[in-house]
Design a protein around this motif. Structure first.
Motif, short mmCIF file in Angstrom:
data_model
loop_
_atom_site.label_atom_id
_atom_site.label_comp_id
_atom_site.label_asym_id
_atom_site.label_seq_id
_atom_site.Cartn_x
_atom_site.Cartn_y
_atom_site.Cartn_z
N ASP A 121 0.96 -1.26 -0.01
CA ASP A 121 -0.01 0.03 0.00
C ASP A 121 0.82 1.35 -0.16
OD1 ASP A 121 -2.28 -1.63 -0.02
OD2 ASP A 121 -2.64 -1.29 2.11
N THR A 122 1.88 1.40 0.98
CA THR A 122 2.98 2.42 0.89
C THR A 122 3.46 2.97 -0.43
OG1 THR A 122 3.27 1.80 3.08
CG2 THR A 122 4.93 3.47 2.13
N LEU A 123 3.91 1.65 -0.91
CA LEU A 123 4.55 1.59 -2.32
C LEU A 123 3.64 2.20 -3.39
CD1 LEU A 123 7.13 -1.53 -2.25
CD2 LEU A 123 7.70 1.22 -1.91
N SER A 124 2.53 1.85 -3.40
CA SER A 124 1.41 2.02 -4.42
C SER A 124 1.10 3.71 -4.10
CB SER A 124 0.17 1.13 -4.01
OG SER A 124 0.30 0.20 -4.35
N ILE A 125 1.05 4.32 -3.18
CA ILE A 125 0.91 5.54 -2.99
C ILE A 125 1.85 6.47 -3.49
CG2 ILE A 125 0.47 7.28 -1.31
CD1 ILE A 125 -1.01 5.22 0.53
N LEU A 126 3.10 5.91 -3.09
CA LEU A 126 4.50 6.69 -3.50
C LEU A 126 4.77 6.74 -4.91
CD1 LEU A 126 6.80 5.57 -0.44
CD2 LEU A 126 5.94 7.86 -0.83
N SER A 127 4.49 5.44 -5.54
CA SER A 127 4.85 5.30 -6.97
C SER A 127 3.44 6.18 -7.60
CB SER A 127 4.55 3.90 -7.32
OG SER A 127 3.17 3.51 -7.17
N PHE A 128 2.21 6.25 -7.20
CA PHE A 128 1.20 7.19 -7.99
C PHE A 128 1.89 8.62 -7.64
CE2 PHE A 128 -2.71 9.55 -7.83
CZ PHE A 128 -3.14 9.00 -9.06
N PHE A 129 2.40 8.95 -6.26
CA PHE A 129 2.48 10.44 -6.08
C PHE A 129 3.86 10.82 -6.98
CE2 PHE A 129 6.11 12.61 -3.61
CZ PHE A 129 5.45 13.76 -3.66
N THR A 130 4.88 10.03 -7.15
CA THR A 130 5.87 10.39 -8.02
C THR A 130 5.62 10.39 -9.43
OG1 THR A 130 6.63 8.09 -7.94
CG2 THR A 130 7.89 9.53 -6.54
N LEU A 131 4.72 9.64 -9.87
CA LEU A 131 4.14 9.27 -11.33
C LEU A 131 3.33 10.69 -11.68
CD1 LEU A 131 3.69 8.03 -14.05
CD2 LEU A 131 1.40 6.93 -12.92
N ASN A 132 2.44 11.19 -10.45
CA ASN A 132 1.95 12.57 -10.84
C ASN A 132 2.83 13.79 -10.81
OD1 ASN A 132 -1.29 13.03 -10.28
ND2 ASN A 132 -0.80 10.94 -9.49
N SER A 133 3.96 13.45 -10.16
CA SER A 133 5.00 14.84 -10.14
C SER A 133 5.68 14.66 -11.38
CB SER A 133 5.88 14.38 -8.96
OG SER A 133 6.83 15.41 -8.89
N SER A 134 5.77 13.58 -12.03
CA SER A 134 6.50 13.38 -13.25
C SER A 134 5.58 14.27 -14.47
CB SER A 134 6.82 12.17 -13.78
OG SER A 134 7.33 12.06 -14.91
N TYR A 135 4.18 13.92 -14.35
CA TYR A 135 3.16 14.36 -15.32
C TYR A 135 3.27 15.86 -15.24
CZ TYR A 135 1.96 9.65 -16.44
OH TYR A 135 2.10 8.22 -17.02
N PHE A 136 2.99 16.52 -13.68
CA PHE A 136 2.69 17.90 -13.47
C PHE A 136 4.30 18.77 -14.02
CE2 PHE A 136 -0.36 16.84 -9.87
CZ PHE A 136 -1.30 17.02 -10.85
N HIS A 137 5.49 17.92 -13.97
CA HIS A 137 6.45 18.67 -14.34
C HIS A 137 6.65 18.67 -15.73
CE1 HIS A 137 8.16 18.27 -10.22
NE2 HIS A 137 9.02 19.36 -10.44
N LEU A 138 6.16 17.77 -16.34
CA LEU A 138 6.08 17.69 -17.93
C LEU A 138 5.06 19.08 -18.21
CD1 LEU A 138 6.75 16.30 -20.64
CD2 LEU A 138 4.88 14.81 -20.45
N ILE A 139 4.09 19.07 -17.85
CA ILE A 139 3.24 20.23 -18.09
C ILE A 139 3.93 21.47 -17.85
CG2 ILE A 139 0.78 21.35 -17.62
CD1 ILE A 139 -0.17 18.39 -16.88
#
Length: 339
Positions: A121-139
Motif C-alpha cells: 500500500d505504501t509503495l502504491s501511494i508513493l509510486s502514484f505520487f511520483t508519477l503525478n509529479s512527473s506528469y505535472f513537471h512535464l506540463i
C-alpha cells in the motif's frame, strides 16, 4: 526455477501477485518456500524491469549532471528539464519497488502477512505520487516553453531558473494533494465490491489521461499557432525544442494506454466471465513496464531532439569534415612545394 500454474493461480488469487487488488484476507499469513520460485515469464519481466530502472537512473542522472555543469544550459527550459529528470529518476525507483513489492517482501521475510500489504500500500501511494509529479513537471516544462515563445522579451526578464524551481516545488505540492485521493482508495479498497473497485480504478485512469492529454494537447496547439507568427531569435531551435516536447508528450500518453486496457479488461471480465489470472498477470506486468519505459525514454529524447545534440555532433557534420579534408590537403600541397 519452476513455478507451476497451480501455484501461480494460488498466488494471484490470494492477492499476492504484482499489480493485483488485494482482497479481504489481509490478516492471513501464507508461508511457502515455493513462493520464491518464479516462472520464466516472471523472470523475463523482472529482467526488463531491472534494465529499465537502471537505464532510467543512469540516463536521468547524466541529464541532471550535464545540465548542472554546462553553464550554457542554465536556462529556464533546461532547468525545467533537470527538474523533470529528477522526478523521472525517483519515479522509476518507486515504480520498480512497486513492480516487485511482493517478491521483495517474500525474499526478505519468506512469508506473506499483514506487513506485506502495508508495504504494498505504501509503495502504491508513493509510486502514484511520483508519477503525478512527473506528469505535472512535464506540463510545467510545456508551459515554460509556451511562455518563452509567446512573450519572449517580457518572459526572459520575469522568468529565470529560480522561478522554474519554485514552479517545481508547486508541482510536488500538487502531487501530494492528488495522491491523497489515491491513498484513500488504496486504504479502503479491501472494503469495496469488485465492480465498485473497477469503477474507481477506471476513474483514476481517466484522471491520468485528463492531466496529460488535455493540458499537453492544448499547449501544443497554442505553441504551433505562436511559432508561426512569433518573433524568436532562433526559430529553428524553437521548432526543434517544440518537436522534442511533442514527442515526449506523445510517448507519455501512449504509455498510459496499457493501464487503461488492463482496467477495462478487468471490468468487462467481472461483468461477464473473469479473465484467467495468468492473463491479468501478464497485462499488469506490461502496464508497469510501459510506465517504467516512459521514465527511461525521456533522457534519450532530451539529447536526441534538443539543440544539445546538434551542438555536440556539429563538428562531425559533413560540411566540417569536407572543410578539414581540404585544409589538410592544402597544407600538404604547400609543404610539398616548399620541399
Amino acid at each position: 526455477m519452476n513455478f507451476n500454474l497451480t501455484m501461480l493461480n494460488k498466488f494471484l488469487h490470494l492477492g499476492f501477485g504484482e499489480n493485483s487488488t488485494r482482497g479481504n484476507g489481509s490478516e492471513m499469513t501464507f508461508c511457502d518456500s515455493d513462493l520464491i520460485e518464479w516462472s520464466h515469464t516472471h523472470e523475463l519481466f523482472t529482467c526488463i524491469g531491472i534494465a529499465l530502472v537502471a537505464f532510467s537512473c543512469v540516463g536521468n542522472s547524466v541529464a541532471i549532471i550535464f545540465i548542472a555543469r554546462n553553464s550554457s544550459l542554465h536556462t529556464p527550459t533546461y532547468t525545467g528539464i533537470a527538474c523533470l529528470a529528477l522526478c523521472d529518476l525517483i519515479a522509476a525507483i518507486f515504480r520498480f519497488l512497486k513492480f516487485r513489492s511482493h517478491a521483495i517482501y517474500i525474499i526478505i521475510s519468506g512469508c506473506v502477512n499483514k506487513g506485506q500489504f502495508i508495504m504494498d500500500d505504501t509503495l502504491s501511494i508513493l509510486s502514484f505520487f511520483t508519477l503525478n509529479s512527473s506528469y505535472f513537471h512535464l506540463i510545467m516544462v510545456s508551459v515554460v516553453r509556451y511562455k518563452l515563445i509567446s512573450r519572449p522579451f517580457k518572459t526572459y526578464v520575469g522568468l529565470d531558473c529560480r522561478r522554474v524551481v519554485q514552479y517545481s516545488i508547486v508541482c510536488w505540492g500538487l502531487s501530494v494533494i492528488a495522491s491523497i485521493g489515491y491513498g484513500l482508495k488504496v486504504l479502503t479498497i479491501s472494503h469495496v465490491k469488485n465492480h465498485e473497485s473497477d469503477v474507481i480504478e477506471i476513474a483514476f485512469v481517466v484522471y491520468l489521461f485528463s492531466i496529460t492529454i488535455v493540458p499537453l494537447l492544448t499547449i501544443h496547439i497554442l505553441k504551433i499557432r505562436k511559432l508561426r507568427k512569433a518573433l524568436v531569435v532562433n526559430k529553428r531551435q524553437e521548432v526543434r525544442m517544440h518537436t522534442m516536447m511533442a514527442v515526449i508528450s506523445t510517448t507519455t500518453v501512449a504509455c498510459i494506454v496499457p493501464i487503461a486496457g488492463l482496467q477495462v479488461n478487468k471490468a468487462l471480465g467481472d461483468a461477464t466471465q473473469a479473465p484467467a489470472p495468468e492473463e491479468l498477470f501478464i497485462q499488469g506486468q506490461l502496464s508497469q513496464i510501459c510506465l517504467a519505459l516512459n521514465h527511461a525514454l525521456h533522457p534519450i529524447l532530451y539529447f536526441m531532439l534538443s539543440e544539445v545534440s546538434k551542438k555536440m555532433t556539429k563538428p562531425l557534420s559533413q560540411n566540417d569534415v569536407i572543410k578539414k579534408c581540404l585544409l589538410i590537403s592544402e597544407k600538404s600541397r604547400r609543404l610539398k612545394s616548399i620541399i
